[in-house]
Design a protein around this motif. Structure first.
Motif, mmCIF file in Angstrom:
data_model
loop_
_atom_site.group_PDB
_atom_site.id
_atom_site.type_symbol
_atom_site.label_atom_id
_atom_site.label_comp_id
_atom_site.label_asym_id
_atom_site.label_seq_id
_atom_site.Cartn_x
_atom_site.Cartn_y
_atom_site.Cartn_z
ATOM 1 N N SER A 133 -22.792 41.484 7.546
ATOM 2 C CA SER A 133 -21.632 40.928 8.246
ATOM 3 C C SER A 133 -20.860 39.890 7.440
ATOM 4 N N THR A 134 -21.514 39.238 6.495
ATOM 5 C CA THR A 134 -20.850 38.162 5.763
ATOM 6 C C THR A 134 -20.771 38.409 4.267
ATOM 7 N N ILE A 135 -21.899 38.671 3.641
ATOM 8 C CA ILE A 135 -21.958 38.735 2.182
ATOM 9 C C ILE A 135 -21.183 39.923 1.633
ATOM 10 N N LEU A 136 -21.357 41.099 2.181
ATOM 11 C CA LEU A 136 -20.651 42.277 1.646
ATOM 12 C C LEU A 136 -19.136 42.193 1.809
ATOM 13 N N PRO A 137 -18.596 41.817 2.994
ATOM 14 C CA PRO A 137 -17.134 41.665 3.074
ATOM 15 C C PRO A 137 -16.591 40.563 2.166
ATOM 16 N N LEU A 138 -17.332 39.471 2.055
ATOM 17 C CA LEU A 138 -16.899 38.384 1.185
ATOM 18 C C LEU A 138 -16.942 38.809 -0.276
ATOM 19 N N SER A 139 -17.921 39.604 -0.651
ATOM 20 C CA SER A 139 -17.997 40.107 -2.026
ATOM 21 C C SER A 139 -16.851 41.051 -2.344
ATOM 22 N N VAL A 140 -16.442 41.846 -1.371
ATOM 23 C CA VAL A 140 -15.280 42.721 -1.574
ATOM 24 C C VAL A 140 -14.018 41.878 -1.778
ATOM 25 N N LEU A 141 -13.881 40.811 -0.994
ATOM 26 C CA LEU A 141 -12.743 39.898 -1.198
ATOM 27 C C LEU A 141 -12.792 39.245 -2.573
ATOM 28 N N HIS A 142 -13.982 38.857 -3.009
ATOM 29 C CA HIS A 142 -14.127 38.281 -4.348
ATOM 30 C C HIS A 142 -13.736 39.298 -5.414
ATOM 31 N N GLY A 143 -14.159 40.541 -5.235
ATOM 32 C CA GLY A 143 -13.799 41.591 -6.190
ATOM 33 C C GLY A 143 -12.306 41.860 -6.222
ATOM 34 N N LEU A 144 -11.656 41.786 -5.064
ATOM 35 C CA LEU A 144 -10.207 42.000 -5.022
ATOM 36 C C LEU A 144 -9.431 40.820 -5.610
ATOM 37 N N GLY A 145 -9.983 39.622 -5.494
ATOM 38 C CA GLY A 145 -9.312 38.441 -6.029
ATOM 39 C C GLY A 145 -9.575 38.208 -7.508
ATOM 40 N N ALA A 146 -10.576 38.862 -8.060
ATOM 41 C CA ALA A 146 -10.955 38.640 -9.459
ATOM 42 C C ALA A 146 -9.852 38.991 -10.460
ATOM 43 N N PRO A 147 -9.093 40.086 -10.289
ATOM 44 C CA PRO A 147 -8.016 40.348 -11.261
ATOM 45 C C PRO A 147 -6.947 39.267 -11.292
ATOM 46 N N VAL A 148 -6.657 38.668 -10.142
ATOM 47 C CA VAL A 148 -5.674 37.587 -10.105
ATOM 48 C C VAL A 148 -6.211 36.369 -10.857
ATOM 49 N N LEU A 150 -8.440 36.521 -13.213
ATOM 50 C CA LEU A 150 -8.464 36.918 -14.631
ATOM 51 C C LEU A 150 -7.100 36.700 -15.273
ATOM 52 N N LEU A 151 -6.035 37.061 -14.579
ATOM 53 C CA LEU A 151 -4.684 36.805 -15.111
ATOM 54 C C LEU A 151 -4.445 35.314 -15.313
ATOM 55 N N GLY A 152 -4.879 34.506 -14.362
ATOM 56 C CA GLY A 152 -4.726 33.058 -14.485
ATOM 57 C C GLY A 152 -5.536 32.494 -15.640
ATOM 58 N N VAL A 153 -6.750 33.001 -15.840
ATOM 59 C CA VAL A 153 -7.584 32.530 -16.942
ATOM 60 C C VAL A 153 -6.970 32.929 -18.280
ATOM 61 N N ILE A 154 -6.460 34.146 -18.388
ATOM 62 C CA ILE A 154 -5.814 34.597 -19.633
ATOM 63 C C ILE A 154 -4.586 33.747 -19.930
ATOM 64 N N TRP A 155 -3.791 33.451 -18.900
ATOM 65 C CA TRP A 155 -2.610 32.611 -19.090
ATOM 66 C C TRP A 155 -3.011 31.210 -19.561
ATOM 67 N N CYS A 156 -4.057 30.651 -18.937
ATOM 68 C CA CYS A 156 -4.525 29.318 -19.338
ATOM 69 C C CYS A 156 -5.107 29.331 -20.750
ATOM 70 N N GLU A 157 -5.774 30.410 -21.118
ATOM 71 C CA GLU A 157 -6.299 30.525 -22.483
ATOM 72 C C GLU A 157 -5.168 30.521 -23.503
ATOM 73 N N LYS A 158 -4.108 31.266 -23.217
ATOM 74 C CA LYS A 158 -2.984 31.296 -24.131
ATOM 75 C C LYS A 158 -2.308 29.939 -24.229
ATOM 76 N N LEU A 159 -2.304 29.215 -23.131
ATOM 77 C CA LEU A 159 -1.647 27.913 -23.094
ATOM 78 C C LEU A 159 -2.479 26.813 -23.753
ATOM 79 N N PHE A 160 -3.798 26.802 -23.469
ATOM 80 C CA PHE A 160 -4.623 25.673 -23.897
ATOM 81 C C PHE A 160 -5.523 25.964 -25.097
ATOM 82 N N LEU A 161 -5.899 27.202 -25.305
ATOM 83 C CA LEU A 161 -6.830 27.513 -26.394
ATOM 84 C C LEU A 161 -6.151 28.111 -27.613
ATOM 85 N N ARG A 162 -4.858 28.056 -27.669
ATOM 86 C CA ARG A 162 -4.170 28.575 -28.846
ATOM 87 C C ARG A 162 -4.410 27.649 -30.040
#
Length: 164
Positions: A133-148, A150-162
């Motif tokens: 009732s809790t863990i599986l639906p929340l994990s699906v939400l985490h999986g759906l939010g992960a690409p967003v 990832l985009l934010g982490v890539i953008w921050c890497e380009k900005l701060f780790l260049r």
């Protein structure tokens, strides 16, 4: 050194997102754990030894925010991030689908660890019902939010780790 400061900064952004967004944005009664998603994405992007140990700090922060048992999130985050670091080569192929599947599976694993520890401490909880009732639906939400994330982490890497 710069990578360690970067990872710590993104973890603090995850804490801020947990505090602010989870107070106002909830899907049903599910609160997305932004700290876990950010740390999992970072564990799959960078194989630094700091991330699992930073998971302990992040878990203690989550424990303090949830007013639950201290150390529950810390142990589950540490074990999950340690496993994610070990499985880095198996899961990660730098695509949104593999990151989403990796975060989903690691989130299920983290939830299972948390429920198992909670089951050892409190015997009257129904672990299978809580998992479905809790863990599986929340994990699906985490999986759906992960690409967003990832985009934010890539953008921050380009900005701060260049290169300076």
């Amino acid at each position: 050194m710069r990578l360690h400061v970067f990872v710590l900064g993104l973890m603090l952004i995850g804490v801020w997102l947990n505090i602010v967004l989870n107070s106002y944005v909830q899907l049903g009664s599910l609160k997305i754990n932004w700290i876990l998603i950010i740390l999992l994405v970072l564990a799959f992007r960078h194989s630094t030894h700091l991330i699992p140990f930073l998971g302990i700090l992040a878990g203690l922060i989550c424990d303090a925010l949830s007013h639950g048992i201290m150390g529950l999130y810390a142990i589950s985050f540490f074990v999950t991030l340690l496993l994610a670091r070990l499985l880095n080569k198996l899961f990660y192929a730098n695509t949104f689908i593999t990151v989403s599947l990796a975060v989903l599976s690691m989130s299920v694993f983290e939830g299972w660890i948390s429920i198992s520890i909670l089951g050892m401490l409190e015997t009257e909880i129904n672990q299978s019902s809580l998992m479905l009732s809790t863990i599986l639906p929340l994990s699906v939400l985490h999986g759906l939010g992960a690409p967003v994330i990832l985009l934010g982490v890539i953008w921050c890497e380009k900005l701060f780790l260049r290169n300076v």
